[in-house]
Design a protein around this motif. Structure first.
Motif, mmCIF file in Angstrom:
data_model
loop_
_atom_site.group_PDB
_atom_site.id
_atom_site.type_symbol
_atom_site.label_atom_id
_atom_site.label_comp_id
_atom_site.label_asym_id
_atom_site.label_seq_id
_atom_site.Cartn_x
_atom_site.Cartn_y
_atom_site.Cartn_z
ATOM 1 N N CYS A 236 -3.870 -3.864 7.349
ATOM 2 C CA CYS A 236 -2.807 -3.455 6.437
ATOM 3 C C CYS A 236 -1.492 -3.413 7.207
ATOM 4 O O CYS A 236 -1.478 -3.108 8.406
ATOM 5 N N SER A 238 2.670 -2.137 6.793
ATOM 6 C CA SER A 238 3.824 -1.617 6.070
ATOM 7 C C SER A 238 5.020 -2.462 6.508
ATOM 8 O O SER A 238 5.265 -2.608 7.715
ATOM 9 N N ASN A 240 9.067 -3.067 6.094
ATOM 10 C CA ASN A 240 10.379 -2.639 5.600
ATOM 11 C C ASN A 240 11.352 -3.793 5.788
ATOM 12 O O ASN A 240 11.452 -4.345 6.894
ATOM 13 N N ARG A 289 2.671 -0.653 -3.432
ATOM 14 C CA ARG A 289 3.687 0.311 -2.973
ATOM 15 C C ARG A 289 5.054 -0.354 -2.828
ATOM 16 O O ARG A 289 5.801 -0.063 -1.912
ATOM 17 N N ASN A 301 10.517 -1.719 0.556
ATOM 18 C CA ASN A 301 9.287 -1.441 1.313
ATOM 19 C C ASN A 301 8.101 -2.069 0.593
ATOM 20 O O ASN A 301 7.996 -2.009 -0.635
ATOM 21 N N TRP A 303 3.643 -2.703 0.994
ATOM 22 C CA TRP A 303 2.353 -2.420 1.658
ATOM 23 C C TRP A 303 1.475 -3.651 1.438
ATOM 24 O O TRP A 303 1.239 -4.039 0.284
#
Ligand code: 2RA
Length: 331
Positions: A236, A238, A240, A289, A301, A303
């Motif tokens: 996974c 994240s 930005n 997300r 952002n 995910w």
């Protein structure tokens, strides 16, 4: 029909190559399986037929092999990919050995398929966490322009091979780690691969350098923190992103939804977002997300989750081989 060799056939990715080649009905005529001396004689099944693993030697690349898929580590690729190439074989290499060479295209078929023509016999498959990240970055960059990317990854232990899985499974029973410097069970390690002189890990520098190469944006501002987590399969990330232009979040989601290889899983009212368990065994890159980053002028952002052994390694490699068939063998 194509004559294909798999180098590293008995490893986790090598075995997944066979699975994906069969699932996608890759047009194989002859299949050769190579591995280290200790795996010589092992039997593997492909399309209900038994194949015997041969020891990889300098003579392995018989004249009738046309494409070789490598996943046997950087040292083997460094030594044997040039030998294969000199025998007229086109190599698709899953190791990091050749990725940053100028004359070696680094390909994610949904993102930069046009690069398939620019090889000199060796094509590199990108790092798993990079592959799943550049899929959403490509449409966003094409439409809004990307100024800066900040990666934080949450990577499964299968990224370290069987040793990673063993450390997790034995670790939960209280055994000390062998693969990792600290216990991975009930823990997370901000340390993937080795530390470099600049304080980053090799994994973090792979994500930075490979993103810039694949998107053809050598000056793109990218930074990364890569973390190992106690999960078996499924990386996974994240992400930005600071964009050049303003955007409507629903438009951005639609552009992602319509991009090949991406699935949107994003409804927080129903607790819907992609997880590592959900993506295990799948080939798509799942995104959820999705939300505005209000801390900058044009920020978002994401995910992003994907199976690190399939789309992150074996499937992407086979998709590159499919581009080769289309480009060179569809007579
Ligand atoms: C890892 N991406 O997860 C690296 C190599 N597979 O360990």
């Amino acid at each position: 029909m194509i004559n294909v060799a798999i180098v590293g056939a008995t490893g986790m990715v090598g075995r997944t190559f066979l699975k994906i080649l069969e699932e996608r009905d890759f047009p194989i005529d002859k299949l050769y399986l190579f591995a280290s001396k200790k795996s010589k004689g092992n039997k593997l099944i492909f399309k209900n037929k038994e194949y015997t693993v041969e020891e990889l030697t300098e003579d392995s690349f018989r004249k009738d092999i046309q494409i070789a898929l490598f996943s046997a580590g950087g040292e083997i690729s460094k030594k044997f990919a040039p030998i294969a190439k000199d025998n007229g074989v086109i190599v698709v290499d899953n190791s990091s050995a050749w990725r940053m060479y100028e004359d070696v295209p680094l390909i994610v078929p949904e993102v930069n398929p046009e690069e398939i023509k620019n090889h000199n016999g060796i094509i590199a498959n990108p790092n798993c966490s990079t592959i799943q990240s550049v899929l959403p970055l490509k449409p966003i960059d094409d439409i809004y322009g990307i100024k800066r990317v900040i990666y934080s990854t949450y990577q499964a232990v299968s990224g370290s091979g069987l040793g990673g899985i063993k450390d997790l499974e034995e670790g939960v029973k209280g055994s000390s780690p062998k693969k990792y410097p600290h216990p991975i069970a009930y823990n997370c390690l901000p340390h993937i691969d080795v530390f470099m002189d600049n304080g980053y890990t090799k994994e973090e520098m792979k994500m930075i350098n490979e993103t810039q190469k694949i998107l053809n944006k050598k000056d793109l501002a990218v930074t990364a923190t890569t973390v190992r987590i106690p999960v078996r399969y499924g990386h996974c990330v994240s992400i930005n992103i600071e964009l050049e232009k303003d955007f409507e979040i629903n438009d951005l989601v639609n552009h992602l939804m319509n991009f090949e290889g991406i699935k949107i899983m994003d409804d927080i009212s129903q607790n819907i977002y992609p997880t590592a368990l959900h993506v295990e065994g799948k080939d798509e890159v799942y995104i959820g997300r999705i939300r505005i980053d209000y801390s900058v002028k044009h920020g978002v952002n994401l995910w992003v989750a994907a199976d690190n052994i399939r789309k992150g390694a074996a499937t992407n490699t086979v998709q590159i081989a499919e581009l080769l068939v289309k480009e060179y063998f569809n007579n």
